[in-house]
Design a protein around this motif. Structure first.
Motif, PDB file in Angstrom:
ATOM      1  N   ASP A   1      28.093  63.081  39.153  1.00  0.00           N
ATOM      2  CA  ASP A   1      26.806  63.379  39.781  1.00  0.00           C
ATOM      3  C   ASP A   1      26.155  64.588  39.121  1.00  0.00           C
ATOM      4  O   ASP A   1      26.822  65.574  38.822  1.00  0.00           O
ATOM      5  N   LYS A   2      24.850  64.485  38.914  1.00  0.00           N
ATOM      6  CA  LYS A   2      24.089  65.612  38.374  1.00  0.00           C
ATOM      7  C   LYS A   2      23.316  66.290  39.497  1.00  0.00           C
ATOM      8  O   LYS A   2      23.418  67.490  39.690  1.00  0.00           O
ATOM      9  N   HIS A   3      22.527  65.533  40.224  1.00  0.00           N
ATOM     10  CA  HIS A   3      21.732  66.089  41.318  1.00  0.00           C
ATOM     11  C   HIS A   3      22.208  65.589  42.675  1.00  0.00           C
ATOM     12  O   HIS A   3      22.132  66.318  43.661  1.00  0.00           O
ATOM     13  N   ARG A   4      22.665  64.341  42.720  1.00  0.00           N
ATOM     14  CA  ARG A   4      23.151  63.796  43.984  1.00  0.00           C
ATOM     15  C   ARG A   4      24.351  64.618  44.434  1.00  0.00           C
ATOM     16  O   ARG A   4      25.257  64.907  43.652  1.00  0.00           O
ATOM     17  N   HIS A   5      24.372  65.008  45.702  1.00  0.00           N
ATOM     18  CA  HIS A   5      25.448  65.832  46.220  1.00  0.00           C
ATOM     19  C   HIS A   5      25.499  65.705  47.738  1.00  0.00           C
ATOM     20  O   HIS A   5      24.643  65.073  48.337  1.00  0.00           O
ATOM     21  N   PHE A   6      26.496  66.318  48.321  1.00  0.00           N
ATOM     22  CA  PHE A   6      26.517  66.458  49.770  1.00  0.00           C
ATOM     23  C   PHE A   6      26.824  67.917  50.083  1.00  0.00           C
ATOM     24  O   PHE A   6      27.450  68.611  49.296  1.00  0.00           O
ATOM     25  N   GLY A   7      26.319  68.382  51.220  1.00  0.00           N
ATOM     26  CA  GLY A   7      26.546  69.749  51.652  1.00  0.00           C
ATOM     27  C   GLY A   7      27.706  69.783  52.624  1.00  0.00           C
ATOM     28  O   GLY A   7      27.643  69.173  53.688  1.00  0.00           O
ATOM     29  N   LEU A   8      28.771  70.468  52.253  1.00  0.00           N
ATOM     30  CA  LEU A   8      29.938  70.619  53.113  1.00  0.00           C
ATOM     31  C   LEU A   8      29.797  71.943  53.849  1.00  0.00           C
ATOM     32  O   LEU A   8      29.800  73.015  53.232  1.00  0.00           O
ATOM     33  N   VAL A   9      29.666  71.882  55.160  1.00  0.00           N
ATOM     34  CA  VAL A   9      29.459  73.071  55.982  1.00  0.00           C
ATOM     35  C   VAL A   9      30.806  73.730  56.266  1.00  0.00           C
ATOM     36  O   VAL A   9      31.749  73.064  56.695  1.00  0.00           O
ATOM     37  N   VAL A  10      30.863  75.033  56.007  1.00  0.00           N
ATOM     38  CA  VAL A  10      32.089  75.805  56.233  1.00  0.00           C
ATOM     39  C   VAL A  10      31.772  77.043  57.075  1.00  0.00           C
ATOM     40  O   VAL A  10      30.619  77.454  57.176  1.00  0.00           O
ATOM     41  N   ASP A  11      32.817  77.629  57.626  1.00  0.00           N
ATOM     42  CA  ASP A  11      32.628  78.843  58.418  1.00  0.00           C
ATOM     43  C   ASP A  11      32.614  80.095  57.564  1.00  0.00           C
ATOM     44  O   ASP A  11      32.184  81.155  58.025  1.00  0.00           O
ATOM     45  N   ASP A  12      33.071  80.019  56.302  1.00  0.00           N
ATOM     46  CA  ASP A  12      33.127  81.211  55.453  1.00  0.00           C
ATOM     47  C   ASP A  12      32.902  80.820  53.981  1.00  0.00           C
ATOM     48  O   ASP A  12      33.850  80.572  53.232  1.00  0.00           O
ATOM     49  N   LYS A  13      31.649  80.774  53.595  1.00  0.00           N
ATOM     50  CA  LYS A  13      31.267  80.393  52.232  1.00  0.00           C
ATOM     51  C   LYS A  13      31.832  81.365  51.196  1.00  0.00           C
ATOM     52  O   LYS A  13      32.281  80.954  50.124  1.00  0.00           O
TER      53      LYS A  13
ATOM     54  N   VAL B   1      29.576  68.778  45.086  1.00  0.00           N
ATOM     55  CA  VAL B   1      29.721  69.323  46.429  1.00  0.00           C
ATOM     56  C   VAL B   1      28.948  70.640  46.502  1.00  0.00           C
ATOM     57  O   VAL B   1      29.065  71.476  45.613  1.00  0.00           O
ATOM     58  N   GLN B   2      28.174  70.795  47.559  1.00  0.00           N
ATOM     59  CA  GLN B   2      27.458  72.047  47.802  1.00  0.00           C
ATOM     60  C   GLN B   2      28.065  72.669  49.060  1.00  0.00           C
ATOM     61  O   GLN B   2      28.093  72.043  50.122  1.00  0.00           O
TER      62      GLN B   2
END
Length: 154
Positions: A69-81, A111-112
């Motif tokens: 993937d170049k632009h396609r991604h998903f945002g993984l939400v975390v408690d401590d980036k 992954v973001q």
């Protein structure tokens, strides 16, 4: 931006139940992601594993079929980036240039990493409780953005 009313003739999008990531080896993917974040395994099925995110999940499935993937991604939400950033650095996992904390996993999935406190995304208190989390706070900006939509946390 238009919002559909409850009486509209189309179904209303309410959220994302899961995302599916193609990997070459489910066990290796579980090991990889397990080095970066803490998670529980929801279950397994032939060539698949499911990472539990409370009321959502990530489905890992074997046999990646597309280019990285170049632009396609998903945002993984975390408690401590910040902790994830340190972990990625310690593991020598290259992050991508830009304003966000993005990386490409060994199978080409982008992954973001997103900080829970900084975004509008909100887990209901009963879901957090079920995940063993007592409370997660929101930044003033995130609370304001939610308030503007009539969704301010109590």
């Amino acid at each position: 931006m238009s919002m559909q009313s409850p009486s509209a003739t189309k179904a209303r999008a309410l959220g994302i139940n899961h995302i599916a990531l193609e990997v070459d080896d489910v066990n290796a993917a579980l090991d990889f992601y397990g080095q970066i974040v803490e998670f529980s395994l929801r279950g397994r099925h032939e060539g698949m594993a499911f990472i539990d995110l409370g009321d959502q999940f990530i489905a890992l499935t074997e046999k990646r079929t597309q280019e990285p993937d170049k632009h396609r991604h998903f945002g993984l939400v975390v408690d401590d980036k910040a902790m994830v950033k340190k972990t990625l650095e310690a593991l020598n996992i290259e992050t991508l240039p830009g304003a966000f904390l993005d990386f490409i996993d060994p199978w080409g999935n982008r992954v973001q990493i997103v900080q829970y406190s900084e975004i509008q995304f909100t887990k209901a208190p009963h879901v957090l409780r079920g995940m063993g989390i007592k409370q997660l706070d929101k930044s003033d900006e995130a609370v304001q953005a939610l308030a503007e939509k009539g969704m301010a946390p109590e």
